[in-house]
Design a protein around this motif. Structure first.
Motif, PDB file in Angstrom:
ATOM      1  N   THR A   1       2.419 -10.393  -1.516  1.00  0.00           N
ATOM      2  CA  THR A   1       2.698  -9.058  -1.709  1.00  0.00           C
ATOM      3  C   THR A   1       2.534  -8.384  -2.975  1.00  0.00           C
ATOM      4  OG1 THR A   1       4.424  -9.459   0.091  1.00  0.00           O
ATOM      5  CG2 THR A   1       4.678  -7.096  -0.783  1.00  0.00           C
ATOM      6  N   ILE A   2       3.041  -9.154  -4.102  1.00  0.00           N
ATOM      7  CA  ILE A   2       2.716  -8.513  -5.519  1.00  0.00           C
ATOM      8  C   ILE A   2       1.253  -8.510  -5.922  1.00  0.00           C
ATOM      9  CG2 ILE A   2       3.381  -9.089  -7.892  1.00  0.00           C
ATOM     10  CD1 ILE A   2       6.083 -10.058  -7.057  1.00  0.00           C
ATOM     11  N   VAL A   3       0.715  -9.701  -5.431  1.00  0.00           N
ATOM     12  CA  VAL A   3      -0.881  -9.770  -5.815  1.00  0.00           C
ATOM     13  C   VAL A   3      -1.470  -8.574  -4.856  1.00  0.00           C
ATOM     14  CG1 VAL A   3      -2.764 -11.155  -5.438  1.00  0.00           C
ATOM     15  CG2 VAL A   3      -0.777 -12.197  -6.406  1.00  0.00           C
ATOM     16  N   GLY A   4      -1.021  -8.319  -3.529  1.00  0.00           N
ATOM     17  CA  GLY A   4      -1.741  -7.233  -2.900  1.00  0.00           C
ATOM     18  C   GLY A   4      -1.578  -6.082  -3.423  1.00  0.00           C
ATOM     19  N   ARG A   5      -0.293  -5.879  -3.967  1.00  0.00           N
ATOM     20  CA  ARG A   5      -0.077  -4.568  -4.502  1.00  0.00           C
ATOM     21  C   ARG A   5      -0.909  -4.292  -5.718  1.00  0.00           C
ATOM     22  NH1 ARG A   5       1.904   0.455  -3.576  1.00  0.00           N
ATOM     23  NH2 ARG A   5       2.851   1.670  -5.325  1.00  0.00           N
ATOM     24  N   ILE A   6      -1.126  -5.379  -6.525  1.00  0.00           N
ATOM     25  CA  ILE A   6      -1.902  -5.105  -7.772  1.00  0.00           C
ATOM     26  C   ILE A   6      -3.324  -4.874  -7.502  1.00  0.00           C
ATOM     27  CG2 ILE A   6      -2.989  -6.451  -9.706  1.00  0.00           C
ATOM     28  CD1 ILE A   6      -0.239  -7.988 -10.020  1.00  0.00           C
TER      29      ILE A   6
ATOM     30  N   GLN B   1      -7.846  -0.906  -6.778  1.00  0.00           N
ATOM     31  CA  GLN B   1      -8.720  -0.327  -5.863  1.00  0.00           C
ATOM     32  C   GLN B   1      -8.802   1.067  -5.819  1.00  0.00           C
ATOM     33  OE1 GLN B   1      -8.137  -2.311  -2.252  1.00  0.00           O
ATOM     34  NE2 GLN B   1      -9.016  -4.159  -2.670  1.00  0.00           N
ATOM     35  N   ASN B   2      -7.450   1.739  -6.260  1.00  0.00           N
ATOM     36  CA  ASN B   2      -7.284   3.070  -6.081  1.00  0.00           C
ATOM     37  C   ASN B   2      -7.352   3.640  -7.570  1.00  0.00           C
ATOM     38  OD1 ASN B   2      -6.526   4.207  -3.379  1.00  0.00           O
ATOM     39  ND2 ASN B   2      -5.829   2.135  -3.426  1.00  0.00           N
ATOM     40  N   GLY B   3      -8.279   3.092  -8.382  1.00  0.00           N
ATOM     41  CA  GLY B   3      -8.296   3.901  -9.808  1.00  0.00           C
ATOM     42  C   GLY B   3      -7.530   3.500 -10.920  1.00  0.00           C
TER      43      GLY B   3
ATOM     44  N   LEU C   1       7.169   2.592  -9.896  1.00  0.00           N
ATOM     45  CA  LEU C   1       7.950   1.419  -9.978  1.00  0.00           C
ATOM     46  C   LEU C   1       8.097   0.746  -8.587  1.00  0.00           C
ATOM     47  CD1 LEU C   1       9.868   0.034 -12.002  1.00  0.00           C
ATOM     48  CD2 LEU C   1      11.744   1.149 -11.221  1.00  0.00           C
ATOM     49  N   PHE C   2       7.775  -0.799  -8.745  1.00  0.00           N
ATOM     50  CA  PHE C   2       7.691  -1.472  -7.637  1.00  0.00           C
ATOM     51  C   PHE C   2       8.628  -2.679  -7.854  1.00  0.00           C
ATOM     52  CE2 PHE C   2       5.208  -4.574  -4.849  1.00  0.00           C
ATOM     53  CZ  PHE C   2       5.238  -3.963  -3.801  1.00  0.00           C
ATOM     54  N   CYS C   3       9.749  -2.831  -7.474  1.00  0.00           N
ATOM     55  CA  CYS C   3      10.687  -3.923  -7.765  1.00  0.00           C
ATOM     56  C   CYS C   3      10.785  -4.880  -6.473  1.00  0.00           C
ATOM     57  CB  CYS C   3      12.161  -3.313  -8.002  1.00  0.00           C
ATOM     58  SG  CYS C   3      11.927  -2.448  -9.581  1.00  0.00           S
ATOM     59  N   VAL C   4      10.782  -6.109  -6.623  1.00  0.00           N
ATOM     60  CA  VAL C   4      10.672  -7.288  -5.809  1.00  0.00           C
ATOM     61  C   VAL C   4      11.876  -8.083  -5.933  1.00  0.00           C
ATOM     62  CG1 VAL C   4       9.519  -8.910  -4.141  1.00  0.00           C
ATOM     63  CG2 VAL C   4       8.260  -7.004  -5.445  1.00  0.00           C
TER      64      VAL C   4
ATOM     65  N   THR D   1       0.694  -1.327  -0.117  1.00  0.00           N
ATOM     66  CA  THR D   1       0.115   0.029  -0.056  1.00  0.00           C
ATOM     67  C   THR D   1       0.752   1.227   0.018  1.00  0.00           C
ATOM     68  OG1 THR D   1      -0.246  -0.254   2.490  1.00  0.00           O
ATOM     69  CG2 THR D   1      -1.848  -1.094   1.139  1.00  0.00           C
ATOM     70  N   SER D   2       2.195   1.030  -0.079  1.00  0.00           N
ATOM     71  CA  SER D   2       3.006   2.323  -0.359  1.00  0.00           C
ATOM     72  C   SER D   2       2.658   3.542  -1.285  1.00  0.00           C
ATOM     73  CB  SER D   2       4.520   1.929  -0.786  1.00  0.00           C
ATOM     74  OG  SER D   2       5.271   3.133  -0.834  1.00  0.00           O
ATOM     75  N   THR D   3       2.615   4.688  -0.885  1.00  0.00           N
ATOM     76  CA  THR D   3       2.260   5.695  -1.786  1.00  0.00           C
ATOM     77  C   THR D   3       3.712   6.419  -2.505  1.00  0.00           C
ATOM     78  OG1 THR D   3       2.440   7.289   0.248  1.00  0.00           O
ATOM     79  CG2 THR D   3       0.254   6.028  -0.365  1.00  0.00           C
ATOM     80  N   GLN D   4       4.624   5.885  -2.180  1.00  0.00           N
ATOM     81  CA  GLN D   4       5.944   6.406  -2.857  1.00  0.00           C
ATOM     82  C   GLN D   4       6.097   5.656  -4.288  1.00  0.00           C
ATOM     83  OE1 GLN D   4       7.873   8.483  -1.431  1.00  0.00           O
ATOM     84  NE2 GLN D   4       6.600   8.400   0.402  1.00  0.00           N
ATOM     85  N   SER D   5       6.395   6.415  -5.189  1.00  0.00           N
ATOM     86  CA  SER D   5       6.601   6.319  -6.661  1.00  0.00           C
ATOM     87  C   SER D   5       7.640   5.343  -7.015  1.00  0.00           C
ATOM     88  CB  SER D   5       6.729   7.430  -7.374  1.00  0.00           C
ATOM     89  OG  SER D   5       7.993   8.081  -7.003  1.00  0.00           O
ATOM     90  N   LYS D   6       8.791   4.939  -6.070  1.00  0.00           N
ATOM     91  CA  LYS D   6       9.846   4.148  -6.217  1.00  0.00           C
ATOM     92  C   LYS D   6       9.913   3.160  -4.878  1.00  0.00           C
ATOM     93  CE  LYS D   6      11.046   5.766 -10.096  1.00  0.00           C
ATOM     94  NZ  LYS D   6       9.880   6.735 -10.330  1.00  0.00           N
ATOM     95  N   ASN D   7       9.726   2.097  -5.173  1.00  0.00           N
ATOM     96  CA  ASN D   7       9.852   1.030  -4.165  1.00  0.00           C
ATOM     97  C   ASN D   7      10.568  -0.311  -4.365  1.00  0.00           C
ATOM     98  OD1 ASN D   7       7.364   1.941  -1.964  1.00  0.00           O
ATOM     99  ND2 ASN D   7       6.572   1.907  -4.135  1.00  0.00           N
ATOM    100  N   LEU D   8      11.278  -0.638  -3.418  1.00  0.00           N
ATOM    101  CA  LEU D   8      12.158  -1.886  -3.623  1.00  0.00           C
ATOM    102  C   LEU D   8      11.776  -2.602  -2.387  1.00  0.00           C
ATOM    103  CD1 LEU D   8      14.450  -3.569  -4.598  1.00  0.00           C
ATOM    104  CD2 LEU D   8      15.963  -2.623  -3.095  1.00  0.00           C
ATOM    105  N   ILE D   9      11.418  -3.922  -2.644  1.00  0.00           N
ATOM    106  CA  ILE D   9      11.016  -4.668  -1.573  1.00  0.00           C
ATOM    107  C   ILE D   9      11.931  -6.110  -1.469  1.00  0.00           C
ATOM    108  CG2 ILE D   9       9.123  -6.483  -0.877  1.00  0.00           C
ATOM    109  CD1 ILE D   9       8.331  -3.334  -2.943  1.00  0.00           C
TER     110      ILE D   9
END
Length: 693
Positions: free
Chosen positions: A34-39, A44-46, A235-238, A15-23
């Protein structure tokens, strides 16, 4: 909903609101959830599903994640998410732009590369080292494409392999000619997909609001620049730096290591709760991997609290005693065979284990070896089928004609080009309606001694030598038979090719086409070549029983291929499923035999990691060729963290065939399973000396 099932760390990342995330998602910490939760959070947020791009390491992983999204949002929403490997996504976009591109596997283009290479001579150069072979040069060029972002191939080669500077100009010219041929025939390989797609991304906005990258630690320089070219708003990198094990393929651990330098406003989320392995297994894994430099701080916590069994060390006096001992242990185990894995670093280890299991009547399946679709007989059928659908596919023709004794890839290419010349651009016109006024359809090569090009094509051959072979009169008039190197055996192969495609004309059903090809004289010849080769002993004699058994196995595969063709009513759909989708189809049942690389992302109740001897695991030979002890340690970490409940680590002290003594793997010392002694000190000192050098 997916978000409600996440733990606190996973939820914060998703649920991070940041534009660049490294997990940083270590083994068993729920990265997929976590990836499925992010999607789910994005939807849910448009964010529209088509504005989401999910890049995964395998298409299977992408399909599984999309399926989980579909459980909550429905298949209509989920299927709009653009998901797949870097290559699959690139291919889809490029195919929209250009329907004519033809994707070729590495092995196919390696054959085309050899056909160019074989026309070169290096004998006029007085060099201290021999030139690279065609296959090795192709692999080197592929590695260059994945890792080098600025230098041309010739400059890169001279800088990295100065002992080959004398050959560098010829190498570079081979590459240039190869690339020109690919362009002419519309061929692209996996590297080309990324290069072309990167160029597309630089010129247009693809409309993605967020790009998610799974297995981020395994991205290479080319994939990294492709992500840059997309310029996604979010960007959401895992990934997990401890599981970076693809350096041999160009993967660069520095990409994940430099994420916060590249994106100063990035947030790093660390998942610490392990849901897979028991406390003793995880403790052993951590003890070893923590010797590597920590790129981002992390400490895993075990969530499965129970009275777990400690990892067991199995020591054997002799190498084959180990293989039989592991097989016997599996026979005694109460764990279902499908939930047991034997993990190996080297393919030779798997051969020994497989024999041991078969002797006890235990079924096993091997991942990382030759699959059904990789067998040469299945490839031959599919190459013939490919030409039926697309006669412009030169690679399929070259592969087939390499089966004819004495025809290499260079001569096969000459025959293909000559037939197209005789047919005014059409292969089958050249075969069935050749322009007989063209007396010499064979291209004359340019001479350039500096680039290793010499003329070996002197004069046309006489077709009279084929008069008694019983060829059709029309075929005997074809100027293709004038090729000076064409033997009676080669000409018969060509005539059988002629007869087969005449019989295939007009057949609509894929199953019937496969059956016709499998029963043809042409394929019978191929079967004979393959079964004879597989039954040839070291002294050159042929084991007839083995030869017949090989023929029987090939026949079984043909029956299976006909079964696979049954549901299809169109040639294109059948071919696409067989060629592009074959890697996701699995074969066999029983105990899982896996290379460490093939085991990535999988988990099993009971795991055996075998051949833990110094030299084998860690593999010192591969380390010398550009690997590292750190990478070998990461491979060990990946192997042991596949185990949920039961872990066996095994090694042998002696190989009676090679008369070789073994020391235990350095990792067994580091894990505390073998007491540290002068042998361990010696290993560490050797490694320290190498680092200083």
């Amino acid at each position: 909903m997916p978000l409600s099932r996440l733990n606190e760390e996973q939820h914060a990342a998703a649920t991070s609101t940041q534009s660049k995330n490294l997990i940083i998602a270590s083994a068993g910490t729920g990265k997929t959830s976590t990836i499925v939760g992010r999607i789910a959070y994005l939807l849910q947020n448009g964010i529209a599903p088509q504005e989401i791009l999910l890049l995964t390491f395998t298409n299977k992983a992408a399909a599984e994640m999309v399926a989980r999204v579909a459980e909550y949002f429905g298949s209509e929403v989920a299927k709009k998410i653009d998901a797949g490997t870097f290559h699959a996504v690139s291919y889809r976009w490029l195919k929209k732009k250009d329907k004519k591109i033809v994707l070729k596997q590495q092995r196919e283009l390696k054959t085309l590369f050899r056909s160019v290479y074989e026309k070169r001579s290096f004998g006029h150069l007085d060099a201290e080292v021999p030139p690279y072979g065609g296959n090795h040069l192709y692999d080197l060029y592929s590695y260059y494409q994945n890792t080098e972002l600025s230098k041309d191939f010739e400059s890169w080669l001279i800088e990295n392999y100065p002992e080959h500077e004398l050959f560098a100009m010829i190498y570079a010219d081979i590459v240039d000619e190869f690339e020109a041929l690919k362009t002419e025939y519309g061929f692209v390989n996996f590297n080309d997909l990324l290069l072309h797609f990167r160029a597309m991304c630089k010129n247009e906005n693809l409309g993605y609001k967020e790009v998610l990258v799974d297995e981020y630690q395994d991205t290479n320089a080319l994939q990294g620049t492709l992500i840059d070219a997309m310029q996604p708003p979010s960007l959401f990198c895992v990934g997990d730096y401890d599981q970076s094990i693809y350096a041999f393929n160009g993967a660069d651990i520095n990409i994940i290591a430099s994420f916060t330098k590249k994106y100063p406003d990035a947030v790093v989320h660390t998942l610490t709760k392990n849901y897979r392995s028991s406390m003793p297994i995880l403790s052993l894994a951590n003890k070893v991997i923590e010797i590597n430099e920590r790129i981002y701080p992390k400490k895993l916590e075990v969530t499965r609290k129970f009275d777990a069994k400690a990892p067991t060390l199995l020591a054997f006096d002799e190498l084959f005693d180990q293989y039989h001992g592991v097989a016997a242990k599996i026979q005694e185990s109460q764990t279902p065979h499908e939930d047991i894995a034997v993990i190996f670093r080297n393919n030779s280890s798997a051969d020994g284990i497989e024999v041991g299991l078969r002797e006890l009547g235990i079924k096993c399946k091997r991942k990382g070896g030759t699959s059904f679709f990789d067998s040469r007989e299945v490839k031959a059928i599919l190459d013939l089928y490919t030409l039926l659908v697309n006669e412009a596919d030169m690679m399929a023709f070259i592969h087939l004609f390499e089966f004819a004794r004495g025809i290499g890839s260079a001569m096969a290419k000459e025959l293909y080009i000559a037939l197209k010349t005789l047919g005014h651009g059409k292969l089958f016109y050249g075969l069935y309606a050749a322009d007989e006024s063209i007396k010499n359809p064979f291209e004359k090569r340019k001479l350039n001694h500096q680039l290793g090009l010499f003329d070996d094509f002197i004069e046309l051959g006489a077709v009279g030598k084929f008069a008694k072979l019983g060829f059709e009169a029309k075929f005997m008039k074809n100027p293709i038979l004038k090729h000076p190197k064409l033997t009676k055996d080669n000409a018969t192969f060509l005539h059988n090719f002629y007869l087969l495609f005449r019989d295939l004309k007009g057949i609509k059903q894929p199953k019937t086409v496969v059956k016709k090809i499998a029963s043809s004289e042409l394929f019978g010849y191929i079967v004979d070549v393959l079964s004879t080769k597989r039954a040839t002993l070291k002294d050159g004699s042929v084991d007839e029983k083995q030869r017949e058994e090989s023929k029987t196995r090939i026949t079984r595969k043909m029956v299976l291929l006909q079964e696979l063709a049954k549901p299809y009513g169109e040639h294109d759909r059948f071919l696409n499923a067989m060629i592009l989708g074959s890697s996701d189809l699995t074969q066999g049942e029983g105990v899982n035999l896996l290379s460490v690389h093939a085991s990535k992302g999988l988990e099993y109740k009971e795991v055996y990691v075998v051949d833990l001897m110094d030299g084998r695991f860690p593999n010192r030979k591969l380390m010398v060729r550009g690997g590292s002890l750190d990478e070998e340690r990461r491979l060990f970490y990946v192997a042991v963290t596949r185990a949920k409940d039961i872990l066996y680590l095994s090694y042998a002290k002696y190989d009676k065939i090679k008369k070789q003594n073994f020391l235990p793997s350095q990792f067994l010392y580091e894990a505390g399973l073998v007491p540290k002694d002068e042998n361990y000190t010696s290993l560490v000192m050797k490694e320290a000396d190498k680092e200083e050098d």
